[in-house]
Design a protein around this motif. Structure first.
Motif, PDB file in Angstrom:
ATOM      1  N   LEU A  91       0.693  -1.154  -0.181  1.00  0.00           N
ATOM      2  CA  LEU A  91       0.072   0.313   0.121  1.00  0.00           C
ATOM      3  C   LEU A  91       0.807   1.268  -0.082  1.00  0.00           C
ATOM      4  O   LEU A  91       0.438   2.463  -0.607  1.00  0.00           O
ATOM      5  CB  LEU A  91      -0.631  -0.006   1.043  1.00  0.00           C
ATOM      6  CG  LEU A  91      -2.133   1.049   1.615  1.00  0.00           C
ATOM      7  CD1 LEU A  91      -2.955   0.371  -0.141  1.00  0.00           C
ATOM      8  CD2 LEU A  91      -3.037   1.060   2.244  1.00  0.00           C
ATOM      9  N   ALA A  92       2.236   1.078   0.710  1.00  0.00           N
ATOM     10  CA  ALA A  92       2.206   2.616   1.248  1.00  0.00           C
ATOM     11  C   ALA A  92       3.218   2.727  -0.399  1.00  0.00           C
ATOM     12  O   ALA A  92       3.400   4.514  -0.687  1.00  0.00           O
ATOM     13  CB  ALA A  92       3.490   2.630   2.328  1.00  0.00           C
ATOM     14  N   PRO A  93       3.509   2.375  -1.160  1.00  0.00           N
ATOM     15  CA  PRO A  93       4.371   2.568  -2.208  1.00  0.00           C
ATOM     16  C   PRO A  93       3.238   3.182  -3.755  1.00  0.00           C
ATOM     17  O   PRO A  93       3.547   4.437  -3.730  1.00  0.00           O
ATOM     18  CB  PRO A  93       5.299   1.742  -2.794  1.00  0.00           C
ATOM     19  CG  PRO A  93       5.098   0.464  -2.087  1.00  0.00           C
ATOM     20  CD  PRO A  93       4.237   0.845  -1.083  1.00  0.00           C
ATOM     21  N   ALA A  94       2.306   2.861  -3.502  1.00  0.00           N
ATOM     22  CA  ALA A  94       1.618   2.592  -4.410  1.00  0.00           C
ATOM     23  C   ALA A  94       0.596   3.626  -3.853  1.00  0.00           C
ATOM     24  O   ALA A  94      -0.374   5.057  -5.059  1.00  0.00           O
ATOM     25  CB  ALA A  94       0.268   2.116  -4.408  1.00  0.00           C
ATOM     26  N   MET A  95       0.545   4.341  -3.043  1.00  0.00           N
ATOM     27  CA  MET A  95      -0.340   5.460  -2.004  1.00  0.00           C
ATOM     28  C   MET A  95       0.304   7.069  -2.237  1.00  0.00           C
ATOM     29  O   MET A  95       0.208   8.409  -2.428  1.00  0.00           O
ATOM     30  CB  MET A  95      -0.631   5.234  -0.543  1.00  0.00           C
ATOM     31  CG  MET A  95      -1.430   4.819  -0.226  1.00  0.00           C
ATOM     32  SD  MET A  95      -3.202   5.675  -0.898  1.00  0.00           S
ATOM     33  CE  MET A  95      -4.185   4.445  -0.505  1.00  0.00           C
ATOM     34  N   ALA A  96       2.144   6.726  -2.177  1.00  0.00           N
ATOM     35  CA  ALA A  96       2.928   7.510  -3.022  1.00  0.00           C
ATOM     36  C   ALA A  96       3.165   7.976  -4.272  1.00  0.00           C
ATOM     37  O   ALA A  96       2.717   9.338  -4.909  1.00  0.00           O
ATOM     38  CB  ALA A  96       4.218   7.455  -2.652  1.00  0.00           C
ATOM     39  N   ALA A  97       2.277   7.017  -4.756  1.00  0.00           N
ATOM     40  CA  ALA A  97       2.504   7.695  -6.228  1.00  0.00           C
ATOM     41  C   ALA A  97       0.676   8.663  -6.346  1.00  0.00           C
ATOM     42  O   ALA A  97       0.803   9.252  -6.795  1.00  0.00           O
ATOM     43  CB  ALA A  97       2.180   6.373  -7.365  1.00  0.00           C
ATOM     44  N   GLY A  98       0.139   8.046  -4.945  1.00  0.00           N
ATOM     45  CA  GLY A  98      -0.991   9.196  -4.634  1.00  0.00           C
ATOM     46  C   GLY A  98      -2.221   8.467  -4.721  1.00  0.00           C
ATOM     47  O   GLY A  98      -2.611   6.912  -4.677  1.00  0.00           O
TER      48      GLY A  98
END
Length: 196
Positions: free
Chosen positions: A71-78
Motif C-alpha cells: 500500500l505505501a508505495p502505491a499511496m506515494a503515487a497518489g
C-alpha cells in the motif's frame, strides 16, 4: 535463529494467517496449523510459547506488514492509485482462493475475546490503524484537511473489509467492485474539494 528455523517459523505464521482468514480464530487450532504447514507439533509450541493468542497476533502483524508494503508505495503515487492497489489485492485474494480466504485482521478483531488473545486483538487494532494512517497520509499529501483525510481513510478500510465479507458470502467480486467504484467517487470528490 538459523535461516531454516526462521523459514519454518515464518511458514507457520503465514499458514496461521491463511487459516484464520479462512476459518476464523476459534476454528483454527495449533494442531491443525502444524498439519497445514507440515511442521512438527512440538516446534509450533517451541516457536509460539504464548499459544494461539501469540500465533494469531503474529499472523496479524505478518498480514499488516505485507499489506503496508504493498500500500505505501502505491499511496506515494497518489490516493487513487493506492486505492486501486488495495482493491486489487483483495480481489486477487478472493478469486485465487475461490472466495474462501478473508482478512486475518478482521477474523482476529471479531473473534479474539479470551484474555490470552488480547495481544492478538491489539495487533488487529494496530493493523487497521496502520492501513488507515497510510491512506490518510496520502490524502493529506494532496492537501486534504486532516480530519477529512482520516474520515475518508477510515471509510475506505471499513468499506473494503465489509465488501470482502460480502464477496465471500456471495462468491462474487461484485460487492468489492461496486464499493470500489463508490470509493473512487468519494476520493475524487475529496481531492477536488481540497484543490478548490
Amino acid at each position: 535463529m538459523a535461516d531454516s528455523a526462521v523459514d519454518a517459523r515464518m511458514r507457520m505464521v503465514a499458514g496461521a494467517a491463511d487459516m484464520i482468514g479462512r476459518r476464523g480464530v476459534n476454528a483454527t487450532s495449533v494442531r491443525e496449523l502444524a498439519k497445514h504447514t507440515g511442521a512438527p507439533l512440538g516446534s509450533t509450541y517451541h516457536y509460539f510459547p504464548g499459544g494461539k493468542g501469540q500465533l494469531a497476533a503474529e499472523a496479524v502483524r505478518w498480514a499488516d506488514d505485507l499489506t503496508a508494503r504493498m500500500l505505501a508505495p502505491a499511496m506515494a503515487a497518489g490516493p487513487t492509485e493506492g486505492l486501486d492497489v488495495f482493491l486489487g489485492m483483495w480481489r486477487k485474494k478472493l478469486v485465487d482462493s475461490d472466495f474462501q480466504a478473508g482478512c486475518v485482521v478482521l477474523g482476529v478483531a471479531v473473534e479474539a475475546t479470551a484474555d490470552g488473545e488480547s495481544v492478538a486483538r491489539d495487533a488487529a487494532v494496530f493493523a487497521f490503524g496502520n492501513w488507515t494512517s497510510i491512506l490518510a497520509g496520502a490524502l493529506r499529501e494532496r492537501d486534504v484537511e486532516p480530519t477529512q483525510a482520516l474520515g475518508t481513510a477510515t471509510l475506505i478500510v471499513a468499506s473494503v473489509e465489509g465488501a470482502v465479507a460480502m464477496c465471500r458470502a456471495e462468491r462474487t467480486t461484485q460487492p468489492l467492485d461496486t464499493v470500489g467504484q463508490e470509493l473512487h467517487r468519494v476520493v475524487r470528490s475529496v481531492l477536488v474539494e481540497a484543490a478548490g
